[in-house]
Each structure stands twice: as structure tokens, then as C-alpha cells.
Design a protein around this motif. Structure first.
Motif: not given
Length: 430
Positions: A93-96, A131-136
Motif C-alpha cells: 500500500q502506498m500513500d499520496y 494521482g498515481g503518476k510521478v514524472n509522467g
């Protein structure tokens, strides 16, 4: 000699072997596809999660899960240790708040190559996907949309003959409301409000209601030290007016466990939470609960709410079972029976087909959560950028600083600049 751990043992949140175990033939275990699953939450979440894993193993013979759960604050300590040791869970599980940090450190795996294959996201809400994307790149699959919320003990309000506040409530209204409650309260020692001065989402919501926020897209603060002075002074004034619980009582709520919150302990009629947590709160509270919005900055001001990914499922970057993990995530967010078992405990499902599937089956608390998130009105604003790396440290530092002010070891006027300096130093670390 190899032992197979039964699901119920993990339901208690422990990976230790307790009591008798079932000895499985070595050949059978060698063929078993075991996936490690790690998440934060309480018993209510665990029950629903393991109902879904049971359904998955029935549909996929030969697959088994080693599951574990714990409180939010303890979870990150253990996950960090596992990641550092190259022993991350297959599914976690991962948090924003932490997804940028974990993605940038290559601790979780990008999922883009699995979309359209293991992952069917064809009717997934775009804001939750983004919301689940980082650097595209996609690093997390949102397990539900939620919003910050105030959990309310409706029985305490009814006993005092006071209506539960509506969406127009502002911080300026709290002293008068507390005066009414304190004069008619039937529960000795109970206060109107929990002390949320150290609750990062409460600060964020208040800043957004002012037209600001916590962080910009560049990862830098959107607030300054004067905002922090005002924030700490606001809560000092609320304490002095008898609105909030005492610092000693609030200090009991130090583990992010629902059992230790002010509303569950009977110290206050309210506590700061998230909309998806109502089910878990109700599970450990005898009195009926509902939820309302966070107060506005001032009467007539806009609200600070947004539809936040309540949490994600991500895959450990070192996992040797990325494809299997992605297939389970897809099952978790899509399977008709699994999604009915999960309900909205992790937030409002992000797939329209899933929402349509579960809507007729929701219980009273789930309906409250669904209606709350769907009817925020002018309290609702856009999703902010993902918090920068080290934002989790800021969250911990805010709790510490808020306690220093509450116990009188620092004034709001000194705490504001000191905390802003600390924030700047934390965010500058690589």
C-alpha cells in the motif's frame, strides 16, 4: 522443512508462527505462487482485504498470500526497513504523501507497460489515475477516492440538544458552538473538538481555504511563516476558549490508530480523519457516527477539500512477480465479488463499473461516505500536486511542533518561524 501459514494468523497482523501450523508437502509448496502483501489499517480493513485475497486464490489455484497489516505510523518504519534491505513486499500500500519519494528512489516499479495487459484501466477516473503518476510514469493504482472529513459522534450532539454542524461551519463558529455544547454536555470531560493543530491534512485544508496550500508543483511551500503563526495561534485561542481537548488528552492520539483518537476515547465529539475511515471508526465506536467537512477558514470562504487518492497499491521494485502482482491489483479493483466485499472502506472506487456494481449493496456508513464525497459542493477544489520527497518528515515535525505550542514550551509567534525554517531544511535534503 517448510510451513504454510494460514490466512487467519495474518489477520492478527503478525508474521510470527503462533501455535500449530499445517505442514504442507514440500512438492506442493514448491508449486505454490506466493505473493507478499503489506498494508496499513485496522481489523475492519484486514477483514475486507483478506476476503478479496480468498476470492483471488479460489479463482487462481496455486496462488497464496503472505499478508500483514499494521497501524499507519508503524507501517512506514517497517516498509522502509524492508525496502532498504532489498526485501520489499510484492504488493504494498502506498500513500499520496510518499509516492514521489518511493518512486524517485526506485523502490516501487513503474506500471505503464502493464496497462492494457494485466491492468484494465479503461473506465478508471482520470484524476485518480493522474494521482498515481510521478514524472509522467504510473507508479500506483488508486484504491479509492476520498476526502478529508471530520468524524462526528451524533449521539453526543443529540444528548446536548445541538444540531450537527453543516457545510457552512467555519473556525470562527467553533467558540460559540463549544459554549453551547459545554453548557449542555451530558458527558463529563468531553470537549467539542479534537486538537488538530498537528494534523497535516487539517493545515493543508485550512491553507487551501485561504487560497494557498501546502506545496506547489515545484515541491516548494505555498505558505510562509506568517501562515504558520496564524495557524498555531488559532489553535491556542481554541484551547483557551474551551473548544478543544487538553494537550495531555490529545497526546494520547499519537499512533495513528483509530482506537486512540479523541472521538473513540470519548474525549471529544469529533476527530480529524478521511471519508473512507468512517467504516473503521464505526466498528470500534458504540455511538452512531457521521461525517462533516472540515471548517472553512472564515465564514463565506471557499473550502479546502479535494478528491484525493485514499491510497494506492504499488509493486515493490525488487519483486520477481510483477506480472502476478499487477493481475491481483486488477482483480482487487475490478472483480464483482471482490469489490462488493471491499465496499468503500478504502474510498469511493475509481472504476465506474465497480461503483455501479457495489452501489446497491452499501451499508449505512458506506452510503454516508459515498454521499459525502459526491456532494462537497463549493468545498471541493482541484487535486494538488503530489507532495515532494521528505514531505513525510514535515508531517512528523508538525506534530512535534504543535505539541510544543500546546504544552506552552513555545509561543505561536516563535513556533511559526521556527517550523518554517525546519520545513525549508527538510525539503532541501536530497
Amino acid at each position: 522443512m517448510t510451513f504454510a501459514l494460514d490466512r487467519r494468523r495474518f489477520l492478527m497482523g503478525s508474521t510470527a508462527l503462533l501455535g500449530a501450523t499445517v505442514l504442507a508437502p514440500a512438492a506442493a509448496l514448491a508449486q505454490e505462487n506466493r505473493l507478499r502483501l503489506f498494508f496499513w489499517g485496522g481489523q475492519a480493513r484486514a477483514d475486507r482485504t483478506y476476503a478479496a485475497t480468498d476470492l483471488y486464490t479460489k479463482a487462481n489455484p496455486g496462488t497464496a498470500f503472505d499478508g500483514e497489516f499494521m497501524a499507519f505510523s508503524d507501517y512506514w518504519t517497517k516498509l522502509g526497513t524492508q525496502v532498504a534491505g532489498g526485501n520489499a513486499p510484492d504488493i504494498l500500500q502506498m500513500d499520496y504523501r510518499y509516492i514521489v519519494e518511493y518512486a524517485n528512489r526506485n523502490a516501487i516499479a513503474p506500471l505503464d507497460d502493464m496497462v492494457g495487459k494485466e491492468l484494465d484501466l479503461s473506465d478508471f477516473d482520470q484524476d485518480q489515475l493522474d494521482g498515481g503518476k510521478v514524472n509522467g510514469k504510473l507508479y500506483g493504482i488508486s484504491l479509492g477516492a476520498n476526502s478529508v472529513a471530520t468524524i462526528v459522534n451524533t449521539a453526543a450532539f443529540e444528548e446536548a440538544g445541538i444540531a450537527v454542524p453543516g457545510p457552512e461551519l467555519s473556525y470562527a463558529d467553533l467558540p460559540a458552538l463549544a459554549e453551547k455544547f459545554n453548557s449542555a454536555n451530558k458527558r463529563p470531560g468531553m470537549k467539542l473538538w479534537s486538537d488538530n493543530s498537528g494534523v497535516e491534512p487539517a493545515l493543508d485544508n485550512w491553507l487551501r481555504s485561504k487560497g494557498k496550500g501546502l506545496y506547489g508543483a515545484d515541491g516548494k511551500p505555498l505558505f510562509d511563516e506568517n501562515d504558520l503563526v496564524e495557524w498555531f495561534q488559532l489553535w491556542a485561542d481554541l484551547r483557551a476558549a474551551g473548544v478543544t481537548v487538553s494537550p495531555d488528552d490529545q497526546a494520547l492520539d499519537a499512533t495513528d490508530a483509530i482506537e486512540n483518537t479523541m472521538v473513540t476515547l470519548g474525549k471529544a465529539t469529533t476527530t480529524a480523519a478521511n471519508s473512507n475511515q468512517l467504516i473503521a471508526f464505526q466498528a470500534v465506536n458504540k455511538d452512531p457516527l457521521t461525517m462533516i467537512a472540515y471548517p472553512r477558514y472564515k465564514p463565506g470562504a471557499g473550502g479546502g477539500h479535494y478528491r484525493k487518492p485514499s491510497m494506492f497499491f504499488s509493486l515493490g521494485a525488487t519483486s520477481q512477480k510483477l506480472s502476478d502482482g499487477a493481475k491481483f491489483i486488477n482483480f482487487f479493483i475490478s472483480d464483482p465479488d471482490a469489490t462488493k466485499a471491499l465496499g468503500v472502506e478504502r474510498g469511493i472506487p475509481c472504476k465506474k463499473s465497480t461503483r455501479d456494481n457495489i452501489a446497491p449493496t452499501l451499508d449505512a456508513q458506506s452510503q454516508i461516505a459515498l454521499n459525502f464525497v459526491s456532494n462537497l459542493g463549493d468545498l471541493l477544489g482541484p487535486l494538488p500536486p503530489s507532495p515532494p520527497a521528505n514531505a513525510g518528515e514535515v508531517n512528523k515535525a508538525l506534530k512535534t511542533k504543535s505539541q510544543e505550542v500546546a504544552f506552552g514550551s513555545q509561543s505561536p509567534q516563535d513556533a511559526g518561524p521556527a517550523f518554517f525554517k525546519e520545513v525549508t531544511e527538510i525539503l532541501s535534503r536530497k
